[in-house]
Design a protein around this motif. Structure first.
Motif, mmCIF file in Angstrom:
data_model
loop_
_atom_site.group_PDB
_atom_site.id
_atom_site.type_symbol
_atom_site.label_atom_id
_atom_site.label_comp_id
_atom_site.label_asym_id
_atom_site.label_seq_id
_atom_site.Cartn_x
_atom_site.Cartn_y
_atom_site.Cartn_z
ATOM 1 N N LEU A 133 39.110 -15.384 4.999
ATOM 2 C CA LEU A 133 39.117 -16.795 5.379
ATOM 3 C C LEU A 133 40.500 -17.412 5.268
ATOM 4 O O LEU A 133 40.875 -18.274 6.051
ATOM 5 C CB LEU A 133 38.140 -17.580 4.488
ATOM 6 C CG LEU A 133 36.673 -17.166 4.561
ATOM 7 C CD1 LEU A 133 35.868 -17.938 3.527
ATOM 8 C CD2 LEU A 133 36.117 -17.396 5.951
ATOM 9 N N LYS A 152 34.479 -21.176 6.975
ATOM 10 C CA LYS A 152 34.428 -20.096 7.954
ATOM 11 C C LYS A 152 34.906 -20.569 9.328
ATOM 12 O O LYS A 152 35.430 -19.771 10.109
ATOM 13 C CB LYS A 152 33.002 -19.555 8.051
ATOM 14 C CG LYS A 152 32.519 -18.867 6.786
ATOM 15 C CD LYS A 152 31.130 -18.303 6.969
ATOM 16 C CE LYS A 152 30.651 -17.617 5.693
ATOM 17 N NZ LYS A 152 29.293 -17.060 5.838
ATOM 18 N N THR A 180 34.802 -13.634 2.650
ATOM 19 C CA THR A 180 33.351 -13.698 2.537
ATOM 20 C C THR A 180 32.790 -12.383 2.008
ATOM 21 O O THR A 180 33.326 -11.300 2.282
ATOM 22 C CB THR A 180 32.702 -13.998 3.892
ATOM 23 O OG1 THR A 180 33.095 -12.986 4.837
ATOM 24 C CG2 THR A 180 33.137 -15.359 4.408
#
Length: 449
Positions: A133, A152, A180
């Motif tokens: 990210l 995201k 993630t």
């Protein structure tokens, strides 16, 4: 194969008494010291090796999970965190990490990003890059580029993080990573299948992708020589009575036991006539034993005590028979064995030529011929091990010249003094001779000569 020279090693502990905001990387860079970032030092291409007395920035003590969001599966971690330790942190919390490697007991997240690794689960989750990210990076002018985010979706201009992923520490030094973590599957099905011909194996691989869809977790390959070697040198159990030329390991993972088993059985029924033999794991320990055969492939080969020459390349699965035949033709008259294992589901092949002892004539016959064959067949000379030093002369085998020129200009623009991991990807002397950066402005004098 490589001889290193270094000035010193600095870790985060070395500057713990410093009261300012500088990290060791920031300290060295602001002093214009050439540096080599180093994590687990598992690179086989020399990307983490100093050659000109550079300072090693060691991240072995920057190995913590800074924050974990269990609601959204988002991890904020340091680059020295060992992959296995991250898995051990996530699994009890119901999550996993999208990439998995045989070297997970020693490789670190920073190094994983440096070459954008994938490993066993690329077919399910993609490369590590797909999970990232945001990053915090120290640039060559000392600027701390803090682009850490937990969002995201963040389409606000350039995605600068992508510049540093796969750059092998040549554009900036990564000090923080946000990524993630997918939910950990609850149910697994694992089968190891034997084949008489590579064509049957390739057909089974295609069938697995089509029939297993969203639950596919891994498709791995090893040839008969590798299985025999691992079993004998590491004294591991062989699930088969007879030796076969080719083996495929297929694993599914999901949240619905009945649904997943039904799809797995449908796949196995579809390829039944192509298989010479097969075993299905009936317990977690049996699943682990099957994957241990694949994950210990290189360890077993090394344990032979023979000389080996290894390559990690990307090739279309349908070109493998031609690739191997051309190598056999090239090596006529030499004594050798092929030891091949692969993340075959995403066309990542590890080819090792095993010989009784080092043979200069054989090496001359292989290099650069083997990379020329990869190029001719439309593959890549580096699937996920990067370029480093050893593959540097052959960059043109995988990338067209305008692409290489643009990468060199990018390097010179972000690191005009050429102090970040010098001579990796590109030679300093070639970069020094670039007259201008992308903007057309003249460059400052380079401090690394």
């Amino acid at each position: 194969r490589l001889t290193s020279t270094l000035c010193c090693i600095i870790s985060d502990e070395a500057l713990k008494s410093y009261t300012g905001p500088l990290t060791p990387a920031h300290h060295c860079i602001t002093k214009r010291l050439p540096v080599v970032p180093q994590g687990g030092n598992t690179s086989i291409m020399g990307a983490a090796v100093p050659f000109h007395g550079e300072v090693i920035i060691s991240f072995q003590r920057m190995d913590q999970v800074i924050h974990f969001d269990g609601n959204h599966g988002i991890v904020h971690a340091q680059p020295g965190l060992i992959l296995q330790n991250l898995q051990d942190f996530l699994h009890p919390r119901g999550f996993t990490i999208g990439h998995d490697l045989g070297s997970k007991g020693s490789c670190t997240l920073g190094g994983n990003l440096g070459t954008n690794v994938g490993g066993l689960r690329v077919i399910r989750y993609g490369h590590f890059k797909n999970s990232v990210l945001g990053l915090k990076v120290v640039l060559s002018n000392g600027t701390i580029l803090d682009d850490i985010t937990s969002m995201k979706k963040n389409n606000t201009g350039y995605h600068l993080k992508d510049l540093f992923i796969g750059s092998e520490g040549t554009l900036g030094v990564i000090t923080d990573i946000a990524f993630t973590a997918p939910p950990r599957p609850l149910f697994y099905n694992t089968a190891m299948l034997a084949f008489r011909t590579f064509e049957d194996l390739a057909a089974a691989c295609k069938e697995a992708k089509h029939r297993l869809g969203e639950i596919i977790y891994a498709i791995e390959f090893l040839n008969g020589f590798v299985l025999k070697t691992v079993v004998e040198t590491l004294q591991m159990a062989n699930p088969f009575h007879d030796l076969h030329p080719y083996y495929l390991i297929v694993q599914t993972a999901g949240m619905n036991e009945h649904h997943d088993r039904e799809k797995t059985e449908s796949f196995l029924d579809a390829i039944f006539d192509r298989c010479a033999d097969g075993v299905i794991a009936e317990s977690e320990s049996q699943q682990a034993a099957i994957f241990a055969l694949r994950e210990n492939a290189y360890v077993g080969i090394t344990a032979l005590g023979l000389y080996e020459i290894g390559y990690d390349v990307s090739l279309d699965i349908n070109t493998i028979p031609e690739f191997e035949q051309r190598l056999h033709d090239r090596l006529t008259g030499f004594e050798y064995q092929f030891a091949t294992f692969a993340h075959i589901g995403d066309n990542d092949f590890h080819f090792h030529i095993i010989t009784p002892e080092r043979n200069a004539e054989l090496e001359a016959a292989l290099m650069p011929y083997i990379l020329e064959v990869v190029r001719d067949l439309g593959g890549s000379i580096s699937a996920e091990t990067g370029i480093g030093v050893l593959q540097r002369p052959y960059m043109g085998y995988a990338r067209k010249q305008p692409v290489i020129d643009t990468m060199m200009l990018l390097k010179k623009t972000l690191d005009p003094r050429l102090i970040l991991n010098p001579d990796k990807l590109f030679l300093v002397k070639d970069l020094v001779n670039l007259p201008r950066d992308i903007t057309g402005e003249k460059q400052p004098q380079c401090d690394h000569q």
